[in-house]
Design an enzyme around this catalytic site. Sequence first.
Site, mmCIF file in Angstrom:
data_model
loop_
_atom_site.group_PDB
_atom_site.id
_atom_site.type_symbol
_atom_site.label_atom_id
_atom_site.label_comp_id
_atom_site.label_asym_id
_atom_site.label_seq_id
_atom_site.Cartn_x
_atom_site.Cartn_y
_atom_site.Cartn_z
ATOM 1 N N PRO A 2 0.770 -1.227 0.000
ATOM 2 C CG PRO A 2 0.061 -0.975 2.207
ATOM 3 C CD PRO A 2 1.097 -1.637 1.369
ATOM 4 C CD GLU A 3 4.875 3.754 -2.053
ATOM 5 O OE1 GLU A 3 4.865 4.876 -2.567
ATOM 6 O OE2 GLU A 3 5.892 3.035 -1.986
ATOM 7 C CE LYS A 52 2.188 5.869 2.472
ATOM 8 N NZ LYS A 52 3.458 5.947 3.218
ATOM 9 N NE ARG A 121 -2.888 11.108 12.344
ATOM 10 C CZ ARG A 121 -3.701 10.082 12.593
ATOM 11 N NH1 ARG A 121 -4.732 10.248 13.402
ATOM 12 N NH2 ARG A 121 -3.494 8.907 12.064
ATOM 13 N NE ARG A 258 10.018 1.556 5.614
ATOM 14 C CZ ARG A 258 8.838 1.855 5.059
ATOM 15 N NH1 ARG A 258 8.085 2.791 5.562
ATOM 16 N NH2 ARG A 258 8.413 1.166 4.024
#
Length: 269
Positions: A2-3, A52, A121, A258
């Site tokens: 998922p992006e 996302k 946010r 990452r």
Amino acid sequence: MPEGHTIHRLAADHEERFAGAPVRVTSPQGTFAASAALLDGRTLVRADAHGKHLFLGFGDAGWVHIHLGLFGKLGFGTAPAPPPTGTVRLRLLNDAHHADLRGPTACALITGPEKDAIHARLGPDPLRPGEDGERARLRIARSRVTVAALLMDQKVVAGVGNVYRAEVLFRHGIDPYRMGKDLTRAEWDAIWADLAELMREGVRNNRIDTVRPEHLPEAMGRPPRVDDHGGEVYVYRRTGQPCHVCGTPVRTAVLAARNLFWCPTCQRR
DNA sequence: TAAGTATGTTAAG
DNA sequence: TTAACCTACTTAC
């Protein structure tokens, strides 16, 4: 996998299959069972996506907030649905379709105001109509954080993940370790516009392709190759392999837990 | 069978 | 900065 493009695609897929009619809602795995019971038999009004985050709107009953995280998956099939295996957190079912949610980071029934708080946010999403990159640019323009970290920060830009980050920086020849404040306005504007285009294509094709036609292996006289993640890319997960443009081995480093990938020749400070 | 990896995020230290 | 969380697939032994 998922992006942001995946999530927007999933929102459209849910509307197409389930919106406008009552839906059976269950939680075979059990964690979401109490909320599923509240929603069972209600009508899915619409689906929404921001970055996302996926939201399934059930009118007065509220919204199902879903975040797939790193491992989550949503799979569609026809009706009748087969017996669920033990890990289906949420199942939607109507006369024609079913959808199974597995392994999400988040799956919760929330109110409208709670949904608003999530939007508040998150930074601008290149895939949401009417959002421009100005809010993100202002934030980046005064930041000493690297552009690689800023692109992954969902408060700055929503929906970009590790693949789009690596690929968009390559496409614009930008060293991932440049500080946000050292990006020019023209550079950011070009990145934002490119993200919107790449991600829209990602929604259409349900995969990430970033290599320009003239740099495709076929065009460069090499055999076609598709990366593990399903699309054609310049640097993502190509550590040590030659850059499609200049032949320099692609480099990798760990940044904020990452993997980061870039071409040290094509991407300059 | 076990270990390692993954397109993500949050909370604790 | 690290650990924790969630699943499924690949690789090593």
